[in-house]
Design a protein around this motif. Sequence first.
Motif, PDB file in Angstrom:
ATOM      1  N   ALA A   4       0.863  -1.187   0.000  1.00  0.00           N
ATOM      2  CA  ALA A   4       0.000   0.000   0.000  1.00  0.00           C
ATOM      3  C   ALA A   4       0.890   1.225   0.000  1.00  0.00           C
ATOM      4  N   VAL A   5       0.495   2.211  -0.777  1.00  0.00           N
ATOM      5  CA  VAL A   5       1.265   3.437  -0.862  1.00  0.00           C
ATOM      6  C   VAL A   5       0.511   4.528  -0.116  1.00  0.00           C
ATOM      7  N   VAL A   6       1.151   5.119   0.849  1.00  0.00           N
ATOM      8  CA  VAL A   6       0.525   6.186   1.630  1.00  0.00           C
ATOM      9  C   VAL A   6       1.346   7.444   1.474  1.00  0.00           C
ATOM     10  N   GLU A   7       0.681   8.585   1.662  1.00  0.00           N
ATOM     11  CA  GLU A   7       1.366   9.863   1.599  1.00  0.00           C
ATOM     12  C   GLU A   7       1.735  10.314   2.983  1.00  0.00           C
ATOM     13  N   THR A   8       2.935  10.825   3.090  1.00  0.00           N
ATOM     14  CA  THR A   8       3.457  11.260   4.367  1.00  0.00           C
ATOM     15  C   THR A   8       4.255  12.524   4.175  1.00  0.00           C
ATOM     16  N   ASN A   9       4.232  13.389   5.176  1.00  0.00           N
ATOM     17  CA  ASN A   9       5.047  14.602   5.105  1.00  0.00           C
ATOM     18  C   ASN A   9       6.520  14.225   5.029  1.00  0.00           C
ATOM     19  N   ALA A  10       7.276  15.000   4.205  1.00  0.00           N
ATOM     20  CA  ALA A  10       8.693  14.662   3.978  1.00  0.00           C
ATOM     21  C   ALA A  10       9.485  14.628   5.258  1.00  0.00           C
ATOM     22  N   LYS A  11       9.108  15.461   6.218  1.00  0.00           N
ATOM     23  CA  LYS A  11       9.843  15.480   7.485  1.00  0.00           C
ATOM     24  C   LYS A  11       9.714  14.150   8.197  1.00  0.00           C
ATOM     25  N   ASP A  12       8.531  13.550   8.115  1.00  0.00           N
ATOM     26  CA  ASP A  12       8.273  12.330   8.864  1.00  0.00           C
ATOM     27  C   ASP A  12       8.930  11.107   8.244  1.00  0.00           C
ATOM     28  N   VAL A  13       9.293  11.203   6.958  1.00  0.00           N
ATOM     29  CA  VAL A  13       9.839  10.026   6.305  1.00  0.00           C
ATOM     30  C   VAL A  13      11.330  10.144   6.047  1.00  0.00           C
ATOM     31  N   SER A  14      11.920  11.224   6.488  1.00  0.00           N
ATOM     32  CA  SER A  14      13.340  11.419   6.183  1.00  0.00           C
ATOM     33  C   SER A  14      14.201  10.288   6.717  1.00  0.00           C
ATOM     34  N   SER A  15      13.768   9.683   7.786  1.00  0.00           N
ATOM     35  CA  SER A  15      14.558   8.593   8.366  1.00  0.00           C
ATOM     36  C   SER A  15      14.263   7.255   7.697  1.00  0.00           C
ATOM     37  N   LEU A  16      13.162   7.179   6.907  1.00  0.00           N
ATOM     38  CA  LEU A  16      12.789   5.918   6.291  1.00  0.00           C
ATOM     39  C   LEU A  16      13.281   5.798   4.866  1.00  0.00           C
ATOM     40  N   LYS A 235       9.768  20.385   4.210  1.00  0.00           N
ATOM     41  CA  LYS A 235       8.857  20.403   5.344  1.00  0.00           C
ATOM     42  C   LYS A 235       7.777  21.476   5.226  1.00  0.00           C
ATOM     43  N   HIS A 236       8.115  22.632   4.626  1.00  0.00           N
ATOM     44  CA  HIS A 236       7.208  23.780   4.682  1.00  0.00           C
ATOM     45  C   HIS A 236       6.674  24.250   3.335  1.00  0.00           C
ATOM     46  N   ALA A 237       7.031  23.596   2.242  1.00  0.00           N
ATOM     47  CA  ALA A 237       6.624  24.078   0.919  1.00  0.00           C
ATOM     48  C   ALA A 237       5.106  24.193   0.797  1.00  0.00           C
ATOM     49  N   ILE A 238       4.671  25.247   0.113  1.00  0.00           N
ATOM     50  CA  ILE A 238       3.246  25.410  -0.213  1.00  0.00           C
ATOM     51  C   ILE A 238       3.145  25.382  -1.733  1.00  0.00           C
ATOM     52  N   GLN A 239       2.670  24.279  -2.281  1.00  0.00           N
ATOM     53  CA  GLN A 239       2.623  24.114  -3.728  1.00  0.00           C
ATOM     54  C   GLN A 239       1.246  24.391  -4.317  1.00  0.00           C
ATOM     55  N   GLU A 453      11.238  31.290  11.958  1.00  0.00           N
ATOM     56  CA  GLU A 453      10.358  32.108  11.116  1.00  0.00           C
ATOM     57  C   GLU A 453       9.297  31.249  10.443  1.00  0.00           C
ATOM     58  N   ASP A 454       9.664  30.026  10.071  1.00  0.00           N
ATOM     59  CA  ASP A 454       8.686  29.118   9.462  1.00  0.00           C
ATOM     60  C   ASP A 454       7.578  28.757  10.437  1.00  0.00           C
ATOM     61  N   VAL A 455       7.946  28.494  11.669  1.00  0.00           N
ATOM     62  CA  VAL A 455       6.951  28.164  12.697  1.00  0.00           C
ATOM     63  C   VAL A 455       6.054  29.364  12.973  1.00  0.00           C
ATOM     64  N   ARG A 456       6.643  30.544  13.047  1.00  0.00           N
ATOM     65  CA  ARG A 456       5.866  31.767  13.309  1.00  0.00           C
ATOM     66  C   ARG A 456       4.843  31.997  12.181  1.00  0.00           C
ATOM     67  N   PHE A 457       5.264  31.759  10.935  1.00  0.00           N
ATOM     68  CA  PHE A 457       4.353  31.948   9.804  1.00  0.00           C
ATOM     69  C   PHE A 457       3.253  30.888   9.810  1.00  0.00           C
ATOM     70  N   ARG A 458       3.627  29.645  10.104  1.00  0.00           N
ATOM     71  CA  ARG A 458       2.629  28.572  10.147  1.00  0.00           C
ATOM     72  C   ARG A 458       1.578  28.850  11.224  1.00  0.00           C
ATOM     73  N   THR A 468      -3.083  24.239   7.176  1.00  0.00           N
ATOM     74  CA  THR A 468      -1.651  23.999   6.985  1.00  0.00           C
ATOM     75  C   THR A 468      -1.308  22.521   6.809  1.00  0.00           C
ATOM     76  N   SER A 469      -2.310  21.671   6.783  1.00  0.00           N
ATOM     77  CA  SER A 469      -2.033  20.228   6.714  1.00  0.00           C
ATOM     78  C   SER A 469      -1.410  19.817   5.382  1.00  0.00           C
ATOM     79  N   ASP A 470      -1.609  20.631   4.342  1.00  0.00           N
ATOM     80  CA  ASP A 470      -1.041  20.305   3.036  1.00  0.00           C
ATOM     81  C   ASP A 470       0.353  20.885   2.827  1.00  0.00           C
TER      82      ASP A 470
END
Length: 481
Positions: A4-16, A235-239, A453-458, A468-470
């Motif tokens: 099964a292919v699931v979508e995950t935020n890049a931050k969460d999968v960097s270790s995988l 981690k923070h891109a808005i596409q 600054e990224d956290v402050r903007f989010r 912001t989930s996307d």
Amino acid sequence: MAEAVVETNAKDVSSLEAPSKGNGEGRPKGKLDVLVQGAALFSDGYNIQIIGYMNSVLAKLYPAQMTTEVKTRLSNSILIGDVFGMIIFGLCIDRFGRRIGIILTTVFLVLGIILATAAHGATIEGMLWMMVIGRGVAGVGAGGEYTVCTSQAVECADSTPAMKKRRGMLVAVATNAAIISGFVASSIVSLIVLAAYGGEAHEGVWRICMGIGIVLPLFIFVFRMRLADSEQYKKHAIQHKVPYKLALKFYWKPLLGCCSAWFLYDFVVYPFNLLAPTLVAGIQGDTKSTLIQSIGWSALVNFFALPGAFIGALLMDRIGRRQTYALGWSIVCVFGFVIGGAMIQLNKIFPLFVVLYALFQTFLSVGPGDCNFLVSSESFPTPLRGHFLGFAAAVGKAGAAIGTTALSACLASYNGSVQGQQVVFLIGSAISVVGTLVVWFLIPNHPENLEDEDVRFRNYLELNGYDTSDMGLKTPVKTLS
């Protein structure tokens, strides 16, 4: 068992994720990743400045066709292309990633240099127009490099604790110092090629000097393509559904400050760089100056901006960005008013004029030269860094085009060259006073970490109802079920 292919935020999968060979994934960022961006900006500096020296050669070859308007057109064509490149690629790299910008900017830059170098026409006027078009195309690529290289340099310099402490210095060396080195290289190449032709103007001089600008972009292209997008971007891109209205409401003040400061700086620095041969020849006296002497003296003047870039780089992390910014501007004011006020006396003491002019250039580089790139990157969040950095840089290049036109016309409007130069320096100094005030009241203090600054903007987006989930790149990860 099925996959099964699931979508995950890049931050969460960097270790995988397994490291991807050939594109820089999985390799820790280092100082070389920051400084390699400088190699690209070095070539941009070379290609922008070379026309200042080649205008003198072209004027000797085609005196009837090389009017003041044509000289200005040739100087401004790459700057106008810069404006389009900065805006277009600023939007592009935020939406599609930093690496795609490397490919497209290199294509435009190389194509434009080829067109300008090989320019021909049924008439001299037609050839010069072809050169204008070619340099305009190259400008689109060079302008894009400002946004691509600066974004990558800032984000790479924020990737380790040790590099964060020297982020200001690393980025200043990879941006302003690199561009100024390109300016200096253009003068050295001009002198060498001109000397090879016996010090006389020849068509081969301008074609060789322009063509050399293609070498470095191609040489470093493969290495730059191995660099991966930064962790901040992943981690923070808005596409999709970019919150422009909220972003402008939140960042209008630093955006106004960065745009104004960059506009004022480029309004002064580019005309003074491009007009350096004219200014030196004018104060020395036309009858005394050969082509090599004129370029040689102006090369010396432009060289003094290089130590200024390193002085500013050392100050940046010690006293702060805004403080370095204002310090450089204020000292420029003093030297500019001194030169302008004493121009008649300096006309009789040529070496002293060169020293004061060099110091004027040095402190332009110490303050706004170094800080424009860094402050316009750090003041904004990662998902919109390309947007705002590109826009501020584009406003700056608009200032360069306007300043080159205005100050060239001002210099030409005076029959006496000394009076014209006096007015030009006084105008530059007055603009520096305004620049100092803009920096002090509109430029924010830099964040210690870009993530702050990224956290402050989010958080701001969430408070204002933005989903912001996307945010962040979505990476497919294979799991077993």
